[in-house]
Write a protein that holds these residues in place. Structure first.
Motif, PDB file in Angstrom:
ATOM      1  N   LEU A   1       5.342   5.658  -1.493  1.00 32.50           N
ATOM      2  CA  LEU A   1       6.805   5.722  -1.560  1.00 32.50           C
ATOM      3  C   LEU A   1       7.221   7.059  -2.143  1.00 32.50           C
ATOM      4  O   LEU A   1       6.762   7.438  -3.224  1.00 32.50           O
ATOM      5  CB  LEU A   1       7.350   4.577  -2.417  1.00 32.50           C
TER       6      LEU A   1
ATOM      7  N   LYS B   1      11.862   2.921  -7.134  1.00 34.17           N
ATOM      8  CA  LYS B   1      11.654   2.573  -5.731  1.00 34.17           C
ATOM      9  C   LYS B   1      10.509   1.594  -5.557  1.00 34.17           C
ATOM     10  O   LYS B   1      10.536   0.716  -4.687  1.00 34.17           O
ATOM     11  CB  LYS B   1      11.418   3.831  -4.896  1.00 34.17           C
ATOM     12  N   GLY B   2       9.489   1.721  -6.413  1.00 36.28           N
ATOM     13  CA  GLY B   2       8.367   0.787  -6.337  1.00 36.28           C
ATOM     14  C   GLY B   2       8.786  -0.622  -6.729  1.00 36.28           C
ATOM     15  O   GLY B   2       8.377  -1.599  -6.097  1.00 36.28           O
TER      16      GLY B   2
ATOM     17  N   GLU C   1      10.664  -2.172  -3.876  1.00 40.60           N
ATOM     18  CA  GLU C   1       9.853  -2.460  -2.689  1.00 40.60           C
ATOM     19  C   GLU C   1       8.735  -3.466  -2.945  1.00 40.60           C
ATOM     20  O   GLU C   1       8.114  -3.953  -1.995  1.00 40.60           O
ATOM     21  CB  GLU C   1       9.242  -1.162  -2.158  1.00 40.60           C
TER      22      GLU C   1
ATOM     23  N   ARG D   1       0.987   1.242  -0.033  1.00 38.47           N
ATOM     24  CA  ARG D   1       2.065   2.058   0.535  1.00 38.47           C
ATOM     25  C   ARG D   1       2.329   3.268  -0.350  1.00 38.47           C
ATOM     26  O   ARG D   1       2.153   3.196  -1.569  1.00 38.47           O
ATOM     27  CB  ARG D   1       3.350   1.236   0.673  1.00 38.47           C
TER      28      ARG D   1
ATOM     29  N   LEU E   1       1.456   0.127  -4.722  1.00 38.28           N
ATOM     30  CA  LEU E   1       2.570   0.977  -4.327  1.00 38.28           C
ATOM     31  C   LEU E   1       2.466   2.295  -5.099  1.00 38.28           C
ATOM     32  O   LEU E   1       2.654   2.315  -6.317  1.00 38.28           O
ATOM     33  CB  LEU E   1       3.902   0.293  -4.614  1.00 38.28           C
TER      34      LEU E   1
ATOM     35  N   CYS F   1       3.903   5.781  -6.117  1.00 41.34           N
ATOM     36  CA  CYS F   1       5.251   6.318  -6.232  1.00 41.34           C
ATOM     37  C   CYS F   1       5.193   7.797  -6.614  1.00 41.34           C
ATOM     38  O   CYS F   1       4.564   8.155  -7.604  1.00 41.34           O
ATOM     39  CB  CYS F   1       6.041   5.551  -7.292  1.00 41.34           C
TER      40      CYS F   1
END
Length: 382
Positions: A107, A124-125, A128, A105, A78, A80
Motif C-alpha cells: 500500500l 491506509k493499512g 485496508e 499487499r 500489509l 505500508c
C-alpha cells in the motif's frame, strides 16, 4: 552516633533504588523460566499484520522475510510505505513474489492525520485490513515462527492490547552494544517488570489490537492524540477499563552498526516523548541507573559514614545482577557488556535533564516536536 537527617534520607533513597533494581531483575528472571510451547489461540482467528517501512534500513530483508515464515494458518501482511519512489519497494515486491501462497499487499500513500510519520503511514493499512485482529509491527522487528501465538498467549479477560518492546540483538559495533544496554537490561527490564505486577504500557514496536476497541475510541486517528502512538494507545486502553499486557519475553531487533550520535538522538527522542506522555513515570527515571546509588554510597564511604568498600561491593552486585539477567534472557552479554552498562548509566541523567529542556527532535529527517506541530514534515518512517 546520630546522622544528620539529610544523610538518613539519602541512605533510604539509595536503599530504595537498590531494592527496586534487584526486584525488577528478579521479576524478569521469573519470566525467563522455561514454559511449555505456546499453543495456537482457540480457532486461530485470522489476523492482519501491518508493516510500515521506509528505506533500506539495517537487516530489512531478514526482518521483513520473517513475516512470511510464521507458523500460523490465516494471516495477511500489509506493507505500508508513503512514497512510490521508496528504495525498499523492490525488496518488498521481491519478497511477495517469493511467497505467493501468503496473502500480502503493498500500500502506497500518505494520510497526514498526526505529527507522527509512522502513524500516518499506518492509516491506509488499518483501513485496508480484512480481519478483526490487527498487529502493527515495525519493519525492523524479527518475527520468530511463533510470533502470533506469543502475542495471543497474553490476551486474557480484561486485556485491551498486547505489545512487546524490542530486544536489541546482533550488535555489530560498540555503540550498538550500548544501545543493547539501553533496550535490554534497562528499558526492556523495567517494562517487563512493570507488566509482571500489572502495570503494562504499550510499545509501538509490536501491538496486537482487536479492531472494535480502537474503532470505538475514534479509529486509528485516535492514536494521534499523542506524539507517540504507543502513549496514546496506553491511554485509550486504560480509559476503556482494560489492561495493556506485554509478551512474556520481547521480540528481537537486529541492530547492526550504530554510531554514538544515532544512539544519543534516539534515547533523547524517547525520553522527551515519555516526559510529555507519561510524566509521572518519567520523573523517577533519573534515579533508575547505577550512577546515583553507587556514587552516593561512595560519597558516604568517603565521608566515613559507611565503609568505603561498600561502593565496590554494590557495583559488583548491581552489574552482576544485570549480567545474570542478560544471560538467562539470551540477550547479548559479555565482559564488555558491563562497560556498556556503565556508559549507559552515565548517559541516563544527562538525557533525563535534556529531556526537560526541549521538545523537538529529528526522526529520520522529520523535524518534530513532542507537544506541537512538526517544523518540517517529510515522508513517513517506520
Amino acid at each position: 552516633m546520630h546522622q544528620p537527617i539529610g544523610v538518613v534520607i539519602l541512605a533510604i533513597v539509595v536503599a530504595a533504588t537498590i531494592v527496586a533494581h534487584i526486584t525488577s531483575i528478579l521479576l524478569v528472571i521469573w519470566r525467563t523460566r522455561r514454559l511449555p510451547p505456546v499453543p495456537s489461540p482457540i480457532g486461530e482467528p485470522a489476523i492482519s499484520i501491518l508493516r510500515p517501512f521506509r528505506g533500506l534500513e539495517n537487516n530489512l530483508a531478514e526482518t521483513l522475510a520473517s513475516g512470511f515464515a510464521l507458523d500460523y494458518r490465516d494471516y495477511e501482511i500489509l506493507f505500508c510505505v508513503a512514497s512510490a519512489d521508496d528504495a525498499a519497494i523492490p525488496l518488498v515486491k521481491g519478497l511477495m513474489a517469493a511467497h505467493p501462497a501468503r496473502p500480502a499487499r503493498l500500500l502506497i500513500g500518505d494520510d497526514p492525520v498526526s505529527i507522527n510519520p509512522k502513524l500516518n503511514n499506518l492509516v491506509k493499512g488499518w483501513k485496508e485490513a480484512r480481519h478483526e485482529w490487527v498487529v502493527m509491527a515495525d519493519s525492523n522487528v524479527l518475527m520468530p515462527s511463533d510470533y502470533l501465538q506469543r502475542l495471543f498467549e497474553r490476551w486474557s479477560p480484561g486485556t485491551g492490547l498486547v505489545a512487546s518492546p524490542a530486544a536489541g540483538a546482533a550488535p555489530q559495533s560498540f555503540w550498538a552494544e550500548v544501545e543493547c544496554a539501553f533496550l535490554n537490561t534497562y528499558q526492556g527490564r523495567w517494562q517487563l517488570a512493570a507488566d509482571q505486577v500489572g502495570l503494562g504500557f504499550a510499545q509501538g514496536k509490536n501491538m496486537l489490537w482487536q479492531r472494535d476497541l480502537l474503532e470505538e475510541a475514534g479509529g486509528i486517528a485516535a492514536l494521534a492524540a499523542e506524539a507517540a502512538e504507543d502513549v496514546a494507545a496506553t491511554k485509550i486502553v486504560h480509559r476503556a477499563g482494560l489492561k495493556v499486557r506485554l509478551v512474556r519475553m520481547p521480540f528481537p531487533q537486529p541492530l547492526g552498526v550504530r554510531s554514538l550520535g544515532e544512539v544519543w538522538r534516539r534515547q533523547l527522542r524517547w525520553a522527551r516523548l515519555r516526559r510529555v506522555g507519561l510524566k509521572a513515570y518519567f520523573i523517577p527515571e533519573v534515579l533508575s541507573g547505577g550512577l546515583f546509588p553507587i556514587g552516593a554510597t561512595a560519597a558516604m564511604g568517603a565521608a566515613g559514614i559507611f565503609p568505603l568498600y561498600w561502593a565496590a561491593l554494590l557495583s559488583v552486585a548491581w552489574y552482576g545482577a544485570e549480567l545474570a539477567l542478560a544471560r538467562l534472557a539470551g540477550w547479548p552479554s559479555s565482559a564488555r557488556s558491563v562497560l556498556t552498562w556503565v556508559i549507559r548509566d552515565f548517559m541516563l541523567p544527562v538525557v533525563w535533564v535534556l529531556a526537560w529542556t526541549g521538545s523537538s527532535f529529528v526522526w529520520r529527517g522529520n523535524a518534530m516536536a513532542v507537544n506541537g506541530k512538526p517544523a518540517r514534515l517529510r515522508s513517513p518512517s517506520p
